[in-house]
Structures are given as structure tokens and as C-alpha cells.
Design a protein around this motif. Structure first.
Motif, mmCIF file in Angstrom:
data_model
loop_
_atom_site.group_PDB
_atom_site.id
_atom_site.type_symbol
_atom_site.label_atom_id
_atom_site.label_comp_id
_atom_site.label_asym_id
_atom_site.label_seq_id
_atom_site.Cartn_x
_atom_site.Cartn_y
_atom_site.Cartn_z
ATOM 1 N N THR A 78 -12.619 -1.388 17.861
ATOM 2 C CA THR A 78 -13.169 -0.097 18.290
ATOM 3 C C THR A 78 -13.202 0.022 19.814
ATOM 4 O O THR A 78 -13.086 1.129 20.347
ATOM 5 N N ASN A 79 -13.343 -1.110 20.538
ATOM 6 C CA ASN A 79 -13.301 -1.041 22.007
ATOM 7 C C ASN A 79 -11.938 -0.552 22.494
ATOM 8 O O ASN A 79 -11.841 0.226 23.431
ATOM 9 N N ARG A 119 -14.660 9.350 15.091
ATOM 10 C CA ARG A 119 -13.322 9.839 15.353
ATOM 11 C C ARG A 119 -12.283 9.175 14.456
ATOM 12 O O ARG A 119 -11.344 9.813 13.996
ATOM 13 N N TYR A 120 -12.430 7.908 14.203
ATOM 14 C CA TYR A 120 -11.392 7.176 13.483
ATOM 15 C C TYR A 120 -11.827 6.715 12.093
ATOM 16 O O TYR A 120 -11.031 6.196 11.337
ATOM 17 N N TYR A 178 -11.383 3.207 21.540
ATOM 18 C CA TYR A 178 -12.175 4.112 22.372
ATOM 19 C C TYR A 178 -11.514 4.331 23.729
ATOM 20 O O TYR A 178 -11.479 5.442 24.242
ATOM 21 N N ARG A 179 -10.976 3.246 24.298
ATOM 22 C CA ARG A 179 -10.411 3.363 25.644
ATOM 23 C C ARG A 179 -8.939 3.728 25.650
ATOM 24 O O ARG A 179 -8.458 4.357 26.584
ATOM 25 N N ARG A 194 -19.239 6.131 18.226
ATOM 26 C CA ARG A 194 -18.449 7.317 18.554
ATOM 27 C C ARG A 194 -17.042 7.210 17.980
ATOM 28 O O ARG A 194 -16.485 8.165 17.472
ATOM 29 N N VAL A 195 -16.469 6.011 18.069
ATOM 30 C CA VAL A 195 -15.127 5.824 17.512
ATOM 31 C C VAL A 195 -15.167 5.931 16.004
ATOM 32 O O VAL A 195 -14.239 6.429 15.384
ATOM 33 N N ARG A 196 -16.280 5.496 15.405
ATOM 34 C CA ARG A 196 -16.408 5.585 13.958
ATOM 35 C C ARG A 196 -16.261 7.047 13.513
ATOM 36 O O ARG A 196 -15.591 7.354 12.567
ATOM 37 N N HIS A 199 -20.170 2.847 21.865
ATOM 38 C CA HIS A 199 -18.735 3.085 21.692
ATOM 39 C C HIS A 199 -18.339 3.026 20.232
ATOM 40 O O HIS A 199 -17.650 3.885 19.719
#
Ligand SMILES: [Zn+2]
Length: 432
Positions: A367-368, A315-316, A371-372, A311-313, A308
Motif C-alpha cells: 500500500t505504501n 482507492r484500490y 499510494y506514492r 486511503r489506498v484501501r 496511507h
């Protein structure tokens, strides 16, 4: 006379010291077990001796005194280690400091010879004679010569020293496990598993975390022991920790049915345990996190992860657990005074843990959560945390907020991991 094994061992030890100092042309430091003869062959005392020697080696090394192991022996006098040291007077001073101030220092006799094989005494350095381990009177020689204490009293006094000698690696591993258990036990927590409910989760509960913690406990001891090995440079440790981490993740998955309970903490606390093993007796959270940051540096370059956080890294642009570790755990260090002050005021781990957790939620881009629940979810969560902190966290409102966050399906797992790290740092700096 040589029919007595103890006298023979004593004579042999003296000749060994003369030989090593004379032949080596370098000052010599000899560590022997300081305990009554009746106790010198007991395993518990041997283990304590070697744990104390490991600390002594770190102390000599960090004082620039070398401390290269030349010879280790065990005989009727007990265990002994002989070290080549850089400077006889400085080594004798460091040895006395160690004997007087370190936990278990009273279990070592540290003798130094200069490069001409002449022994240095405390009197040579203008220092007071050593104190009696039983009553504290100086000099100890007076108590021994005058038979001031009977053998029961003396043996009891030396046995009482044993619990003070816990190897730094074993201590770090114990505290890592304890910090996992503290974190999951803090109740209530917004969106997270605690003793009361499962937060936003339907695939794990409190007991899932206990099973996971028990499964990965041995991993922390291995990480700390790896950090103790002086031959591995700090920036090479992560590569050696990785296979241990994968094994721990597999052990976790076997106990949780594949649910990720502790993956982030396997990473963060594994690095901190390795750093604690390397740092030795210093027990300073700032120094520990700085060293952990050095160890974690190579993790930033590794882009082949699909968790997670990674992937967030993308995107953000956030770095998640790796960024926090590589920067030397700035968020966990910022939460540490919050936790420490609350605990010192006598607040229990529930209340102190809630304060630190809300401070972390307000600070970090979890980041959790991103992501959600995206930016919107993060903003909602952070506003709620700031609002509670501004009003000193009314307990009923914390409970209500925790339910609302769970109902929205938000779980600040990254902040929960940092709370466990903050617990670890707090415990690490304490006496326990
Ligand atoms: Zn005494």
C-alpha cells in the motif's frame, strides 16, 4: 526441633498440603523451588521460580488440568505455589514431563496429592526416579545421600540453569526489538533506508530507525505481558493493546521529529507479542500467526483511520497491514521458509533478508507503493523483484536496482514491515 526455621517451614508446608487437599476435596499440585538451601532466598532464583510457574500454569491449562492457584507462600524453605488440579495422575504425568523437558523445569519440584491427600510418586506411575541436576545420574537421591558433589559444584550447576529461564513475554519483546534492528540493517534494500543510504527518503536515515526502535522497545514487553493475562479473551485484546500502541507512536514521534518509522510494526509486532505471551512455550509460527489473526480481527471493522493504508484501501480495495494481520500474516508466513533456508545455509541477514524482501515485494500489493507510485510503480517494482529472484539475485544488480527504485521515489515500506515480521517469526521458532 521447631527452633530451626527450615524444619518449621518444612513441617508447615506439609501440613498446608494436607489441609488444602483434604479440605478442597480436589487433587493438589505443589510447586516448590528446587535449589540448594543457600540459593533459595536469592532474588534471581525467586524470579526464575515465578517465570517457571507461569509456564507451568499454561501447560496445565492447555492440558485441560485446570491449575487454579490456591495459595502462594514464601518462608525459610523458599517460595511455593499450591494449585487445585482436575486429575491427580494426569497432573503428576504433566508435572514430570514439565520437570524433564521444559527449560528451567529442573528448578521446580512438583508434588501431587490425590483428593484423599495421598502423595503420588514417580514409582506409582511406573516412571524412573528423577535425575541429579549436577551430574544427570538417576536417582538424584543417591547423589544427595552419598554427598557425591560438593556445595560449590552443586551451586554452580543450579546457577547455570538460570539463564535458561527467560519469561516468554520478555523473550518475545527482545525478539521484536531484534527483528526491527535486523530489518533496517539489511543492506542493500530497494528504495528503503539501510546502512548504506536513505533510499527514497529525505526525512529519515539509519539512525532515525535506531532511535525509534529504542523508544518503542518497552511497548513490546507490555503487549506480551497483556497477552499473558488469561482473563482477557483473544477478541478483547486489541482494544487493550490500542492505548499502548498510541503511547508507543508518541514515543516514536518524539524521537523521530514526527516521522513515521515504525507505525506499521507497532501494530503488527504488538499483536504478535500479545499472541506470543498467550501461546507460552509452543513456539510454532503457524499457531502464533493464527492466534494473532484472531486478535487482529476487530481491526478490520475499525474504519476511522486516515493513514496511507486506509486511503489506498478505499482507492484500490486492498487491506494493507490490517488485512495481513487479520488473515494471520499469510505473506510473512510465505516469506518465512525463504528466510529460514537461507539462514540455515549460512547466509547472513543481509543476503537472506534480501531474498525474503524481494519475495515479499513480488507477492504483496504494497500500500505504501500504491499510494506514492500507483499501479504503474507497483508493476515496475514487482517485475524487477521477480527478475532478480529468477537469476538468484546477482549482488551488483541488486545494488543497481536499489538505486533505481530510490531514484523513482518508490519505498516498499509495507514489504519492509513484513520482512521484520518474517525475522520475528524466524527468531521466535529458533532456540535463541
Ligand atoms: Zn549427581
Amino acid at each position: 526441633m521447631t527452633h530451626s526455621p527450615v524444619l518449621a517451614a518444612r513441617e508447615l508446608r506439609w501440613q498446608t498440603r494436607l489441609f488444602l487437599a483434604g479440605e478442597g476435596g480436589q487433587p493438589l499440585l505443589t510447586a516448590t523451588l528446587r535449589a540448594p538451601h543457600a540459593l533459595r532466598q536469592e532474588d534471581a532464583f525467586h524470579q526464575a521460580f515465578f517465570a517457571c510457574c507461569a509456564r507451568l500454569e499454561q501447560a496445565l491449562h492447555s492440558a485441560g488440568l485446570e491449575g487454579r492457584l490456591l495459595l502462594e507462600t514464601r518462608d525459610a524453605e523458599g517460595p511455593a505455589r499450591h494449585y487445585a488440579v482436575a486429575d491427580a495422575r494426569a497432573a503428576k504425568q504433566a508435572a514430570i514431563r514439565f520437570e524433564e523437558t521444559q527449560p528451567g523445569g529442573a528448578l521446580l519440584d512438583l508434588d501431587v496429592m490425590d483428593m484423599d491427600a495421598k502423595p503420588l510418586s514417580r514409582a506409582d506411575l511406573g516412571l524412573a526416579p528423577r535425575a541429579c541436576a549436577v551430574c544427570g545420574a538417576r536417582p538424584a537421591a543417591g547423589c544427595i545421600a552419598g554427598r557425591a558433589h560438593d556445595s560449590h559444584q552443586t551451586e554452580a550447576a543450579f546457577r547455570a540453569l538460570l539463564p535458561r529461564v527467560e519469561d516468554e513475554a520478555a523473550r518475545a519483546a527482545r525478539l521484536a526489538l531484534l527483528s526491527l534492528l535486523y530489518e533496517v540493517s539489511v543492506t542493500p534494500k530497494p528504495g528503503l533506508v539501510d546502512r548504506a543510504d536513505n533510499g527514497a527518503h529525505d526525512d529519515m536515515d539509519f539512525y532515525t530507525f535506531l532511535r525509534s526502535a529504542a523508544a518503542i522497545a518497552p511497548y513490546f514487553a507490555r503487549c506480551a505481558a497483556l497477552g499473558q493475562q488469561p482473563g482477557i479473551p483473544a477478541d478483547a485484546l486489541l482494544g487493550r493493546l490500542r492505548p499502548l500502541g498510541l503511547m508507543a507512536e508518541q514515543a516514536m514521534a518524539r524521537q523521530t521529529g514526527g516521522v513515521n518509522t515504525h507505525k506499521g510494526l507497532i501494530f503488527s509486532l504488538g499483536i504478535l507479542c500479545a499472541a506470543a505471551g498467550r501461546l507460552g512455550e509452543k513456539r510454532d509460527a503457524g499457531a502464533l500467526c493464527a492466534l494473532a489473526g484472531q486478535i487482529a480481527q476487530p481491526a478490520l471493522e475499525d474504519a476511522a483511520d486516515a493513514s496511507h493504508g486506509a486511503r489506498v484501501r478505499q482507492r484500490y480495495g486492498d487491506l494493507g497491514a490490517r488485512g495481513e494481520a487479520a488473515a494471520g500474516f499469510p505473506s510473512a508466513l510465505a516469506a518465512l521458509p525463504v528466510l529460514r533456508e537461507a539462514m540455515h545455509k549460512g547466509e547472513g541477514p543481509d543476503r537472506a533478508g534480501a531474498r525474503a524482501l524481494l519475495a515479499l515485494i513480488a507477492r504483496v500489493r504494497d500500500t505504501n507503493v500504491l499510494y506514492r507510485a500507483g499501479e504503474e510503480g507497483l508493476t515496475y517494482l514487482q517485475q524487477g523483484a521477480n527478475d532478480l529472484l529468477a537469476r538468484d539475485i546477482p549482488p551488483e544488480e541488486l545494488a543497481a536496482f536499489s538505486r533505481q527504485v530510490a531514484a523513482r521515489g518508490i519505498s516498499p515500506g509495507g514489504s519492509a514491515d513484513l520482512l521484520a515480521v518474517a525475522f520475528f517469526l524466524h527468531l521466535y521458532e529458533g532456540d535463541a
